[in-house]
Motif scaffolding. Sequence first.
Motif, PDB file in Angstrom:
ATOM      1  N   CYS A 203      -3.129  18.873  -2.112  1.00  0.00           N
ATOM      2  CA  CYS A 203      -2.887  20.027  -1.241  1.00  0.00           C
ATOM      3  C   CYS A 203      -3.978  20.104  -0.187  1.00  0.00           C
ATOM      4  CB  CYS A 203      -2.853  21.321  -2.050  1.00  0.00           C
ATOM      5  SG  CYS A 203      -2.491  22.803  -1.042  1.00  0.00           S
ATOM      6  N   VAL A 205      -5.845  22.631   2.456  1.00  0.00           N
ATOM      7  CA  VAL A 205      -6.122  24.007   2.875  1.00  0.00           C
ATOM      8  C   VAL A 205      -6.942  23.892   4.154  1.00  0.00           C
ATOM      9  CG1 VAL A 205      -7.242  26.185   2.288  1.00  0.00           C
ATOM     10  CG2 VAL A 205      -6.097  24.845   0.501  1.00  0.00           C
ATOM     11  N   ASP A 218       1.356  19.168  -0.322  1.00  0.00           N
ATOM     12  CA  ASP A 218       1.450  20.611  -0.122  1.00  0.00           C
ATOM     13  C   ASP A 218       0.377  21.010   0.883  1.00  0.00           C
ATOM     14  OD1 ASP A 218       2.234  23.218  -0.421  1.00  0.00           O
ATOM     15  OD2 ASP A 218       1.364  23.488  -2.426  1.00  0.00           O
ATOM     16  N   ARG A 220      -1.622  24.698   2.863  1.00  0.00           N
ATOM     17  CA  ARG A 220      -1.790  26.116   3.153  1.00  0.00           C
ATOM     18  C   ARG A 220      -2.644  26.202   4.409  1.00  0.00           C
ATOM     19  NH1 ARG A 220       0.994  25.679  -0.704  1.00  0.00           N
ATOM     20  NH2 ARG A 220       1.160  26.969  -2.577  1.00  0.00           N
ATOM     21  N   VAL A 227      -7.261  31.999   3.012  1.00  0.00           N
ATOM     22  CA  VAL A 227      -6.234  31.141   2.427  1.00  0.00           C
ATOM     23  C   VAL A 227      -6.686  30.525   1.100  1.00  0.00           C
ATOM     24  CG1 VAL A 227      -4.859  29.060   2.803  1.00  0.00           C
ATOM     25  CG2 VAL A 227      -5.226  30.664   4.675  1.00  0.00           C
ATOM     26  N   TYR A 231      -4.854  30.743  -2.523  1.00  0.00           N
ATOM     27  CA  TYR A 231      -4.300  29.527  -3.144  1.00  0.00           C
ATOM     28  C   TYR A 231      -4.840  29.330  -4.544  1.00  0.00           C
ATOM     29  CZ  TYR A 231      -3.521  24.586  -4.129  1.00  0.00           C
ATOM     30  OH  TYR A 231      -3.166  23.412  -4.727  1.00  0.00           O
ATOM     31  N   GLU A 234      -3.085  31.519  -6.852  1.00  0.00           N
ATOM     32  CA  GLU A 234      -1.767  30.971  -7.217  1.00  0.00           C
ATOM     33  C   GLU A 234      -1.874  30.007  -8.390  1.00  0.00           C
ATOM     34  OE1 GLU A 234       0.214  29.063  -3.987  1.00  0.00           O
ATOM     35  OE2 GLU A 234      -0.174  30.688  -2.583  1.00  0.00           O
TER      36      GLU A 234
END
Length: 237
Positions: A203, A205, A218, A220, A227, A231, A234
Amino acid sequence: MTGHPTNLFVLTGAGVSAESGLGTFRDRGGIWARFDPMKLATPEAYAADADTVLDFYDHRRRGVVAAEPNAAHRALARAEAWIAARGGRLFLCTQNVDDLHERAGSRAVTHMHGELLKARCCACGSVTPWRADLSRTDRCPACFTLGRMRPDVVWFGEMPMHLDAIEAALAEANLFVAVGTSGAVYPAAGYVRQARALGIPTCEVNLEPSDNAAAFDDARYGPASAVLPRYLAELGL
């Protein structure tokens, strides 16, 4: 991924410290858009004009000392503690030479590009904590050689630090997250593809898509201070 990550590999770049007032490097208006790295961040530049190089890093060091960690740094420190308390590990690999992760509470930080608040002796190789300005009038605290101290940072043309430890931690991870990175500096920019080759979810970010954004599973996007905590929440961290 499902469930909490038990071995989280986090790679951070200049974007995680930007909201603390420290400049990024390759963005429009970043440090290398305003200064020539070949004149300020190479062994050859230091050999040719040590005073100019040391002055540049003195200015940056003062900025680091004056800066404060932001919510992104603190969120990573909390996540590290949460995972460690449950027998896991957050491996925090940073390209940043500041100490904001440590001041936020992170206990184990791997600085692949060195640390600005340390100085290295070119004569004996010893490394010393160093928060003051650095000049050619300084002697090495270990060998007492005059005028051979430099910032303990990785310059262009030099090998990043701790590569074996980084590779080993990446191989053991079950989630790879890059925060505030440009995706343009290797070997760090290649870690996402190594992770994917190992079957590790990835991911990004970031404030905006990085140069290697397409390599991530993924993403963000937005300010890291907003952010990243969201995250990590999550993920249950």
